[in-house]
Design a protein around this motif. Structure first.
Motif, mmCIF file in Angstrom:
data_model
loop_
_atom_site.group_PDB
_atom_site.id
_atom_site.type_symbol
_atom_site.label_atom_id
_atom_site.label_comp_id
_atom_site.label_asym_id
_atom_site.label_seq_id
_atom_site.Cartn_x
_atom_site.Cartn_y
_atom_site.Cartn_z
ATOM 1 N N GLU A 34 42.155 -23.311 29.928
ATOM 2 C CA GLU A 34 41.388 -24.122 30.869
ATOM 3 C C GLU A 34 40.252 -23.273 31.411
ATOM 4 O OE1 GLU A 34 43.693 -26.251 33.842
ATOM 5 O OE2 GLU A 34 45.509 -25.855 32.688
ATOM 6 N N VAL A 35 39.156 -23.903 31.732
ATOM 7 C CA VAL A 35 38.028 -23.190 32.323
ATOM 8 C C VAL A 35 37.782 -23.749 33.713
ATOM 9 C CG1 VAL A 35 35.573 -22.672 32.154
ATOM 10 C CG2 VAL A 35 36.982 -22.727 30.082
ATOM 11 N N VAL A 36 37.769 -22.851 34.693
ATOM 12 C CA VAL A 36 37.412 -23.212 36.054
ATOM 13 C C VAL A 36 35.931 -22.888 36.187
ATOM 14 C CG1 VAL A 36 37.858 -22.810 38.498
ATOM 15 C CG2 VAL A 36 39.740 -22.623 36.837
ATOM 16 N N GLU A 37 35.124 -23.918 36.359
ATOM 17 C CA GLU A 37 33.676 -23.724 36.405
ATOM 18 C C GLU A 37 33.291 -22.864 37.597
ATOM 19 O OE1 GLU A 37 31.665 -24.508 34.020
ATOM 20 O OE2 GLU A 37 33.219 -25.549 32.899
ATOM 21 N N ALA A 38 32.153 -22.188 37.481
ATOM 22 C CA ALA A 38 31.655 -21.308 38.537
ATOM 23 C C ALA A 38 31.563 -22.062 39.863
ATOM 24 C CB ALA A 38 30.292 -20.755 38.153
ATOM 25 N N ASN A 39 31.955 -21.373 40.921
ATOM 26 C CA ASN A 39 31.872 -21.874 42.293
ATOM 27 C C ASN A 39 32.730 -23.109 42.549
ATOM 28 O OD1 ASN A 39 29.929 -19.831 42.978
ATOM 29 N ND2 ASN A 39 28.456 -21.037 41.810
ATOM 30 N N THR A 40 33.829 -23.216 41.799
ATOM 31 C CA THR A 40 34.800 -24.288 42.032
ATOM 32 C C THR A 40 36.190 -23.672 42.058
ATOM 33 O OG1 THR A 40 35.167 -24.792 39.688
ATOM 34 C CG2 THR A 40 33.358 -25.956 40.787
ATOM 35 N N GLU A 41 37.178 -24.501 42.298
ATOM 36 C CA GLU A 41 38.566 -24.047 42.210
ATOM 37 C C GLU A 41 39.402 -25.130 41.563
ATOM 38 O OE1 GLU A 41 40.914 -24.823 46.253
ATOM 39 O OE2 GLU A 41 39.219 -23.461 46.545
ATOM 40 N N ARG A 42 40.529 -24.712 40.993
ATOM 41 C CA ARG A 42 41.415 -25.658 40.317
ATOM 42 C C ARG A 42 42.845 -25.140 40.443
ATOM 43 N NH1 ARG A 42 40.503 -26.840 34.131
ATOM 44 N NH2 ARG A 42 38.584 -27.662 34.962
ATOM 45 N N THR A 43 43.783 -26.066 40.555
ATOM 46 C CA THR A 43 45.199 -25.721 40.545
ATOM 47 C C THR A 43 45.684 -25.738 39.108
ATOM 48 O OG1 THR A 43 45.521 -26.638 42.742
ATOM 49 C CG2 THR A 43 47.487 -26.346 41.374
ATOM 50 N N VAL A 44 46.316 -24.656 38.691
ATOM 51 C CA VAL A 44 46.852 -24.532 37.336
ATOM 52 C C VAL A 44 48.372 -24.493 37.461
ATOM 53 C CG1 VAL A 44 46.931 -23.088 35.269
ATOM 54 C CG2 VAL A 44 44.814 -23.261 36.582
ATOM 55 N N TYR A 45 49.053 -25.267 36.616
ATOM 56 C CA TYR A 45 50.504 -25.328 36.645
ATOM 57 C C TYR A 45 51.067 -24.343 35.628
ATOM 58 C CZ TYR A 45 49.312 -29.502 39.170
ATOM 59 O OH TYR A 45 48.776 -30.354 40.083
ATOM 60 N N CYS A 46 51.992 -23.535 36.076
ATOM 61 C CA CYS A 46 52.589 -22.514 35.217
ATOM 62 C C CYS A 46 54.105 -22.702 35.234
ATOM 63 C CB CYS A 46 52.213 -21.129 35.750
ATOM 64 S SG CYS A 46 52.890 -19.768 34.804
ATOM 65 N N HIS A 47 54.691 -22.904 34.057
ATOM 66 C CA HIS A 47 56.129 -23.070 33.938
ATOM 67 C C HIS A 47 56.794 -21.715 33.748
ATOM 68 C CE1 HIS A 47 55.648 -27.398 33.676
ATOM 69 N NE2 HIS A 47 54.639 -27.178 32.853
ATOM 70 N N SER A 48 58.086 -21.669 33.937
ATOM 71 C CA SER A 48 58.814 -20.397 33.808
ATOM 72 C C SER A 48 58.767 -19.850 32.389
ATOM 73 C CB SER A 48 60.264 -20.577 34.256
ATOM 74 O OG SER A 48 60.875 -21.580 33.475
ATOM 75 N N SER A 49 58.372 -20.679 31.427
ATOM 76 C CA SER A 49 58.322 -20.231 30.035
ATOM 77 C C SER A 49 56.925 -19.751 29.638
ATOM 78 C CB SER A 49 58.743 -21.379 29.116
ATOM 79 O OG SER A 49 57.849 -22.470 29.274
ATOM 80 N N MET A 50 56.077 -19.448 30.636
ATOM 81 C CA MET A 50 54.734 -18.986 30.290
ATOM 82 C C MET A 50 54.205 -18.012 31.330
ATOM 83 S SD MET A 50 52.341 -22.317 31.228
ATOM 84 C CE MET A 50 53.196 -23.415 30.139
ATOM 85 N N ASP A 51 53.258 -17.181 30.876
ATOM 86 C CA ASP A 51 52.488 -16.305 31.753
ATOM 87 C C ASP A 51 51.064 -16.830 31.770
ATOM 88 O OD1 ASP A 51 54.616 -14.589 32.258
ATOM 89 O OD2 ASP A 51 54.060 -13.180 30.678
ATOM 90 N N LEU A 52 50.289 -16.414 32.764
ATOM 91 C CA LEU A 52 48.882 -16.797 32.834
ATOM 92 C C LEU A 52 48.003 -15.566 32.689
ATOM 93 C CD1 LEU A 52 48.733 -19.306 35.843
ATOM 94 C CD2 LEU A 52 48.838 -19.831 33.406
#
Length: 153
Positions: A34-52
């Protein structure tokens, strides 16, 4: 278990968020980056079976090699451009389209008179490393350079 992570791209560049397999470190096929565009914010969901992997896209990672003519065409198409040779983080150029408005504040008010229709011509502005927006003119070096590239919006 799911964790919500708020990713803020506050420094003028987009942030790429890649979901990884915690055992191998490889990007997960079923979870595109996923790309969070410059000067914005986004919530990213992370499950126990993954790292970010959260990575700010730096100017030197933006494809380069455009000529000034290419950069000018990109500006006319509504894109932002910058040179790889510029040192300031977050600097870029953008086209300000022409417009028409009525003079209603200084300095135009005392020069043209209140209500006078002003024809504002299209021009190129620069967002500086300090966050200011200023008019920009190309130098000889800028016009002959081939290190121009697109900047993510």
């Amino acid at each position: 278990m799911t964790t919500n992570v708020t990713v803020k791209a506050n420094h003028g560049w987009p942030v790429k968020v890649t979901k990884l397999d915690p055992k191998t470190g490889a990007a997960l096929d079923y979870a595109p980056a996923e790309v969070v565009e410059a000067n914005t914010e986004r919530t990213v969901y992370c499950h126990s079976s993954m790292d970010l992997l959260i990575h700010e896209v730096q100017p030197d990672e933006v494809p380069r090699g455009m000529t000034f003519g290419d950069a000018l065409a990109a500006l006319k198409a509504g894109k932002r451009v910058a040179r790889a040779g510029w040192n300031g983080k977050g600097m870029f150029l953008f086209l300000v389209p022409g417009s028409t408005f009525k003079a209603n504040r200084e300095p135009l008010l005392s020069i043209m008179g209140e209500g006078t229709e002003v024809q504002y011509h299209a021009h190129i502005d620069m967002k500086t490393a300090q966050g200011y927006v200023v008019p920009w003119l190309a130098s000889q070096a800028d016009m002959l350079a081939d290190d121009w590239g697109l900047v993510a919006a």
